[in-house]
Motif scaffolding. Structure first.
Motif, short mmCIF file in Angstrom:
data_model
loop_
_atom_site.label_atom_id
_atom_site.label_comp_id
_atom_site.label_asym_id
_atom_site.label_seq_id
_atom_site.Cartn_x
_atom_site.Cartn_y
_atom_site.Cartn_z
N TRP B 41 0.83 -1.21 0.00
CA TRP B 41 0.00 0.00 0.00
C TRP B 41 0.86 1.26 0.00
O TRP B 41 0.55 2.23 -0.70
N LEU B 42 1.93 1.21 0.78
CA LEU B 42 2.81 2.38 0.85
C LEU B 42 3.49 2.59 -0.50
O LEU B 42 3.58 3.72 -1.01
N GLN B 43 3.92 1.49 -1.11
CA GLN B 43 4.56 1.60 -2.43
C GLN B 43 3.58 2.17 -3.45
O GLN B 43 3.94 3.02 -4.27
N ALA B 44 2.35 1.68 -3.37
CA ALA B 44 1.32 2.16 -4.29
C ALA B 44 1.09 3.66 -4.08
O ALA B 44 0.97 4.43 -5.05
N PHE B 45 1.06 4.07 -2.82
CA PHE B 45 0.82 5.49 -2.52
C PHE B 45 1.93 6.35 -3.13
O PHE B 45 1.67 7.37 -3.77
N PHE B 46 3.19 5.90 -2.95
CA PHE B 46 4.31 6.70 -3.46
C PHE B 46 4.38 6.68 -4.99
O PHE B 46 4.93 7.57 -5.60
N ALA B 47 3.81 5.62 -5.59
CA ALA B 47 3.87 5.53 -7.05
C ALA B 47 2.67 6.21 -7.72
O ALA B 47 2.64 6.35 -8.94
N LEU B 48 1.68 6.64 -6.92
CA LEU B 48 0.45 7.22 -7.48
C LEU B 48 0.69 8.34 -8.50
O LEU B 48 0.06 8.34 -9.56
N PRO B 49 1.61 9.28 -8.22
CA PRO B 49 1.81 10.36 -9.19
C PRO B 49 2.21 9.87 -10.57
O PRO B 49 2.05 10.60 -11.56
N LEU B 50 2.72 8.63 -10.66
CA LEU B 50 3.09 8.10 -11.98
C LEU B 50 1.87 7.78 -12.83
O LEU B 50 1.91 7.86 -14.05
N VAL B 51 0.80 7.36 -12.15
CA VAL B 51 -0.38 6.90 -12.91
C VAL B 51 -1.52 7.91 -12.91
O VAL B 51 -2.39 7.85 -13.78
N LEU B 52 -1.53 8.82 -11.96
CA LEU B 52 -2.61 9.81 -11.90
C LEU B 52 -2.32 10.97 -12.86
O LEU B 52 -1.17 11.38 -13.01
N PRO B 53 -3.37 11.54 -13.49
CA PRO B 53 -3.14 12.75 -14.28
C PRO B 53 -2.69 13.88 -13.35
O PRO B 53 -3.18 13.97 -12.22
#
Lengths: 374, 225
Positions: B41-53
């Motif tokens: 979950w933490l990794q996903a949170f930190f990677a969010l800006p890669l996939v979000l507009p």
């Protein structure tokens, strides 16, 4: 004394033993027996649920007193199976990494000394990827010795090396230990290696100590069936307790009477497990008297002969013994001298001192386990 | 050529790098070694800006750091600055958007440092801090350098979040990428092209320099092998 008490659930450990200081001790066991876990716990790299580890008067961990000294505060050196050399540092810098308490100039001088001691002073500027397996092992050893540790821990130190390098380095370890009079504890799955190097041996299986003692004594006299199996005693047989007197313990092995010099007390007709080393079963000439200094002389029939280079393994069944096979080790010359082949009639000698009676507790345990599985 | 915008872009990149790199090293190192179950979950949170507009990230930043939000009010009352339509706001936005570029390469680099080396260092008498500085960091530095290069390059070219959070205030929030957009809107293709070419050159040189250093290091290691 190096005193080790460890209890842990995963990996399972339940050991409590002591080892003499200033000697070379070995922990031997099959893969997954918990050898490396014990070593890591002694080093402070594995925290167990309950532990009490002390070296002499120095307590390294005691969960009861909530005392735990991390690895970097324990006066020990550690050589792992793959050596764990720092890849970005030269051999001298690797050794120097254990000498951070010294000034730079002093550190490099001392590192060079340590490399000289292990015989690779000329390789100080090489990085780990420029070193052979044997050279890497020596750098790891020099690094482990650099801090002048009170205890040197070696985790299968020779397993990643080729046969000849392994043999050479075993001799060097022995020489080094003699010279420095250091306490060394190493783990191995190779019983021959442990027998060659150690003065004290600990047999470990499934996280528990099966037997412990002076190596020579232990290799001659396993105390349980399990220990005998771990030490490759291939002659494992069952007999009935017949009685005991000053000359020893008499056993009924089928219709054959055997005498063992010593062993645990038992009741008449109790089943006794016994063993004898293949090298302690002697072949005697046909005209040899039935009672001799060699022990009880028994007629037998050869059921198998296997020649293996410098030795031959001969399997025999002693007449009227109930059909259990005994194996004896011979030199190929003796094999041909006695004209031995499958079906030959021979006489063998079993000496009372060589017959070892075993505690069957673990055997009955495994029998119960088998029953419960059924 | 809008030199003010270029200067602002450089300032933003420098601040982002200086503030984000320590965060990236600490977080990446922690993620590499932690056993926590929340790791995915933490990794996903930190990677969010890669996939979000970028507009989504910008929108949430406006919502949570606007002067009427509790966080915005707190920052205004304690530091006397607003994070919306201001340079400090741009820096915060840039840090958030660049989290994956700063953390992921560092995490991978620290993951590659085996536990066996940690054990060896501890048995050499090294404290955890000495192990970090003398063993882990020298081995993980190519990952840290990659993170720095990616963060720098990405910040120089960041557009969406910068526009959402900072708007287009000359000298305050108008970065080079906003200035290019501004010139295109004003039907000034010559200025837009000049600035775009300049940004392209700067980004190319930055990334090439980073890869060059990494490659030279790799060759040195191969030679010594």
């Amino acid at each position: 004394m190096l005193s080790i008490f460890l209890e842990h659930d995963s990996p399972f450990l339940g050991v409590d033993f002591q080892l003499p200081i200033g000697t070379l001790s070995a922990i031997v066991g099959p893969s997954g027996s918990g050898k490396t876990s014990v070593l890591r716990a002694v080093a402070g790299l594995l925290t167990t649920e309950r532990s009490r580890v002390s070296f002499d008067e120095d307590i390294w961990s005691n969960t009861g007193a909530r005392c735990f000294r991390p690895a970097y505060q324990r006066p020990l050196g550690f050589v792992s199976q793959t050596f764990g050399l720092f890849p970005h540092l030269t051999a001298a810098e690797n050794v120097g990494a254990a000498l951070t308490h010294l000034r730079r100039r002093e550190r490099s001088r001392e590192a060079q000394n340590c490399l000289d001691i292990v015989g690779i002073g000329g390789l100080a500027d090489r990085r780990p990827n420029e070193l052979s397996g044997g050279q890497s092992q020596r750098v790891a050893m020099a690094r482990a010795l650099a801090r002048k540790p009170r205890l040197l821990l070696l985790d299968e130190p020779f397993s990643a090396l080729d046969h000849s390098t392994r043999k050479r380095l075993r001799v060097e370890l022995k020489r080094l230990q003699d010279a420095l009079a250091m306490t060394v504890l190493f783990v191995t799955h190779d019983l021959d290696e442990a027998a060659e190097l150690s003065e004290t041996l600990v047999l470990l299986r499934r996280g528990k100590v099966i037997q412990q003692g002076p190596t020579r004594e232990l290799l001659r006299r396993p105390s349980t069936v399990e220990a005998a199996r771990l030490m490759n005693f291939v002659n494992l047989a069952k007999a009935k307790w017949a009685g005991s007197d000053a000359s020893g313990i008499t056993l009924h092995w089928g219709d054959v009477l055997l005498t063992a010099a010593k062993g645990p007390k038992s009741q008449p007709d109790d089943t006794i497990h016994w063993t004898i080393r293949t090298s302690d079963v002697f072949l005697v000439k046909d005209n040899h008297p039935n009672e001799s200094s060699l022990g009880t002389i028994l007629p037998a029939k050869v059921v198998e002969v296997i020649e293996m280079g410098s030795s031959a393994l001969v399997s025999v069944i002693v007449n009227n013994s109930g059909g259990e096979v005994l194996r004896l080790q011979l030199r190929p010359g003796a094999l041909h001298r006695h004209h031995l082949s499958k079906g030959s009639s021979v006489k063998i000698a079993l000496h009372a001192q060589a017959i070892v009676l075993l505690d069957p507790s673990d055997a009955s345990l495994s029998a119960n386990r088998a029953k419960s599985k059924l | 050529m809008d030199w003010n915008a270029f200067h602002l872009s450089l300032q933003l990149a420098a601040w982002t790098l200086v503030l984000l790199l320590p965060i990236g090293i600490v977080t990446g190192r922690w993620l590499a070694k932690t056993q926590t179950r929340a790791r995915p979950w933490l990794q996903a949170f930190f990677a969010l800006p890669l996939v979000l507009p970028p507009t989504v990230v910008g929108y949430y930043l406006l919502v949570f750091t606007g002067t009427r939000s509790p966080i915005g009010e707190f920052i205004m009352s304690w530091f006397g600055v607003s994070l919306v339509f201001s340079f400090p706001g741009l820096v915060v936005a840039s840090i958030l958007v660049n989290l994956p570029f700063a953390i992921l390469p560092v995490q991978r680099a620290f993951e590659a440092v085996s536990n066996e080396l940690h054990d060896a260092a501890a048995c050499c008498g090294m404290t955890p801090w000495q192990t970090f500085t003398r063993i882990e960091m020298p081995l993980a530095w190519p990952g840290v350098l990659s993170a720095a290069v990616l963060t720098l390059g990405h910040t120089l070219g960041e557009f969406g979040v910068v526009l959402m959070v900072g708007g287009n205030i000359p000298g305050e929030t108008r970065t080079l990428s906003i200035a290019i957009f501004d010139r295109v809107q004003a039907f000034d293709p010559l200025a837009a092209g000049r600035m775009a070419g300049f940004l392209l050159l700067i980004s190319l040189v930055t990334v090439a320099l980073g890869y060059g250093v990494l490659e030279r290091r790799g060759q040195q290691r191969q030679k010594s092998a």
